[in-house]
Write a protein that holds these residues in place. Structure first.
Motif, PDB file in Angstrom:
ATOM      1  N   ARG A 413       4.694  -5.042   3.216  1.00  0.00           N
ATOM      2  CA  ARG A 413       5.545  -4.675   2.076  1.00  0.00           C
ATOM      3  C   ARG A 413       4.676  -4.474   0.839  1.00  0.00           C
ATOM      4  NH1 ARG A 413      10.978  -5.308   0.846  1.00  0.00           N
ATOM      5  NH2 ARG A 413      11.312  -6.539   2.745  1.00  0.00           N
ATOM      6  N   THR A 414       4.852  -3.324   0.208  1.00  0.00           N
ATOM      7  CA  THR A 414       4.268  -3.052  -1.103  1.00  0.00           C
ATOM      8  C   THR A 414       5.386  -2.599  -2.032  1.00  0.00           C
ATOM      9  OG1 THR A 414       3.785  -0.710  -0.714  1.00  0.00           O
ATOM     10  CG2 THR A 414       2.149  -2.302   0.060  1.00  0.00           C
ATOM     11  N   ASP A 415       5.019  -2.245  -3.255  1.00  0.00           N
ATOM     12  CA  ASP A 415       6.038  -1.756  -4.188  1.00  0.00           C
ATOM     13  C   ASP A 415       6.654  -0.445  -3.722  1.00  0.00           C
ATOM     14  OD1 ASP A 415       5.614  -3.928  -5.790  1.00  0.00           O
ATOM     15  OD2 ASP A 415       4.175  -2.907  -7.110  1.00  0.00           O
ATOM     16  N   HIS A 418       7.739  -0.274   2.911  1.00  0.00           N
ATOM     17  CA  HIS A 418       8.131  -1.438   3.703  1.00  0.00           C
ATOM     18  C   HIS A 418       8.167  -1.005   5.163  1.00  0.00           C
ATOM     19  CE1 HIS A 418      11.347  -4.589   4.988  1.00  0.00           C
ATOM     20  NE2 HIS A 418      10.109  -4.987   5.281  1.00  0.00           N
ATOM     21  N   ALA A 439       0.811   2.145  -4.585  1.00  0.00           N
ATOM     22  CA  ALA A 439       0.668   0.703  -4.724  1.00  0.00           C
ATOM     23  C   ALA A 439      -0.808   0.289  -4.681  1.00  0.00           C
ATOM     24  CB  ALA A 439       1.436  -0.009  -3.620  1.00  0.00           C
ATOM     25  N   GLY A 442       0.113  -5.761  -1.992  1.00  0.00           N
ATOM     26  CA  GLY A 442       1.315  -6.046  -1.224  1.00  0.00           C
ATOM     27  C   GLY A 442       1.097  -7.310  -0.426  1.00  0.00           C
TER      28      GLY A 442
END
Length: 476
Positions: A413-415, A418, A439, A442
């Motif tokens: 998961r990053t900004d 997902h 990003a 994460g």
């Protein structure tokens, strides 16, 4: 002057508009169902004729408490089922429950009945006619061989007698419809009871049409022709070596081939000639006589058996096949890909082999250099921080170093992204790929299940950062 709004008043002398009689009944049914339902249930008449669809008191179900109420067709069918089977032996009825699509619920069964060596246990699950669900007998190796029982007209039942009753210990119901109310009955008897569908008329579907014929099975191409196609496809995929071995099966259509596999990933194909009908079902498996590492097998219905395995060191295995025509020619094709240097030798042969199997040939070929991040962990949930470059793409893989019944779920998961992937039980590892988009950081989350599990995780870059983000995700 400020404008104002007022509800117009009605004088006592103003004529009142009356809705038509039918519309008033319809509105009554919509606005006050509690008032309309008793009227219909009582069988009222309008203009001397019975109300269509009225339920007569004689059609209602009389529960054990002596009260009189109408609970619909599901309750009536359940009452008939309990009466029929209750005359033969003990029954256990579970309360009705609401299930949603994809939900699984275990059906409680009496332990003493499953442990008894004699007698039968029958489980019936009822729902509305348009509700679809499946009964599954468990997750262990023996139960998985049993065919799931799908509902028809809202009814599914299963009977097991003698030692086979043990397969019902993990009996579950799996809802397929968006939602539905299900109720179940467990019946203990000395022998198999009459099927519930035989006395529940509303659950009988009538005769089914026989399956249509799609013609004879296509004949297999000659073995040498198919082997040539496999070799050309393997070389296009970057295989370093392709070896063909010609064999002759025994009178029962079986055979064995000793193999020595070098470190790397290998695809093995067993090709056989078609029988007189044009169809052949070849099954194959790999056997390691000196280790306990689970090895792949192919039990699909096809004239060709295909296996894939990765090894971290030279291994001596045995390929066992069956299903070919007796005394026929068989060709075994082995295509090999070496392990890349991106998998450090310091990790050991087991970790390298399992990580290679989890990544697959396509992701293995895209790894750019060694891992940028590594980690060790044990069973449970582990969350790790992850640093990424905007616009770069990555591959993440986790593999078991030891443990039994291992299963993995892996998430990144990053900004901006997902991604998730998971495995079945007793698989060596799992991988996924993603692009960081814009990003810079994460986290990686590992869910490891099983007994005594220890794992290794690696993160590799598969594509460098570019000046503009917006890469599409890679398929892992």
């Amino acid at each position: 002057m400020r404008a104002s709004w007022k509800r117009p008043s009605r004088s006592n002398d103003a004529p009142r508009r009356r809705a038509p009689w039918g519309l008033g009944v319809a509105l009554l049914g919509l606005a006050a169902p509690a008032l309309a339902a008793p009227a219909l249930a009582a069988g009222l008449v309008a203009d001397g004729a019975p109300v269509p669809g009225a339920v007569r008191a004689t059609d209602r179900v009389r529960p054990a408490d002596g009260s009189l109420r109408d609970e619909g067709e599901l309750a009536r069918d359940m009452a008939r089922l309990v009466a029929q089977w209750g005359a033969r032996g003990p029954i256990q009825r579970t309360p009705a429950r609401l299930l949603h699509r994809g939900e699984r619920r275990r059906l409680p069964l009496p332990a003493e009945a499953l442990g008894a060596p004699a007698g039968c246990v029958t489980v019936a699950v009822l729902g509305a006619h348009d509700v679809s669900f499946v009964l599954q007998t468990g997750t262990d190796a023996v139960s998985r061989r049993a065919w799931p029982v799908a509902s028809r007209a809202g009814l599914a039942e299963v009977t097991r007698c003698g030692p086979r009753k043990a397969s019902l210990r993990e009996l579950t119901v799996h809802m397929r419809s968006p939602r539905g109310i299900l109720e179940s009955v467990v019946h203990l008897s000395a022998d198999s009871p009459p099927p519930a569908r035989s006395f529940l008329a509303s659950r009988q579907l009538g005769p089914a049409l026989p399956p249509g014929s799609i013609g004879p099975r296509p004949r297999l191409a000659p073995v040498k022709e198919r082997a040539g196609r496999l070799e050309r496809a393997a070389k296009r995929a970057g295989a370093s070596r392709v070896v063909h071995t010609a064999l002759t099966s025994d009178g029962a259509g079986r055979g064995t081939l000793p193999l020595r596999l070098d470190p790397g990933c290998h695809r093995l194909d067993v090709l056989a000639e078609g029988d007189a009908s044009g169809g052949t079902d070849v099954d194959a498996r790999l056997v390691d006589l000196h280790g306990d590492e689970p090895l792949p097998e192919d039990v699909s219905e096809s004239g060709q058996a295909s296996l894939s395995v990765c090894v971290g060191r030279a291994e001596r295995l045995s390929l066992v096949y069956t299903g070919t025509p007796g005394r026929s020619d068989v060709m075994v094709t082995v295509a090999s890909w070496p392990l890349p240097e991106s998998l450090p030798e310091a990790w050991g042969p087991l970790a390298r082999a399992r990580l290679a199997g989890a990544l697959g040939r396509e992701l293995l070929g895209s790894l750019q250099g060694g891992p940028i991040q590594t980690s060790l962990g044990v069973q449970g949930v582990t969350r790790l921080p992850l640093e990424v470059e905007p616009g770069a793409c990555y591959a993440v893989a986790v593999a078991a170093l030891r443990g039994a019944g291992t299963s993995f779920a892996l998430g990144v998961r990053t900004d901006a992204v997902h991604r998730e992937n998971h495995t079945r039980e007793d698989t060596g590892g799992v991988a996924l790929s993603f692009c960081a988009e814009g990003a810079t950081a994460g986290n990686v989350e590992v869910h490891a299940g099983g007994f005594g599990v220890a794992w290794v995780l690696g993160v590799w870059q598969t594509a460098p950062a570019t000046t503009s983000a917006g890469h599409g995700e890679l398929d892992g």
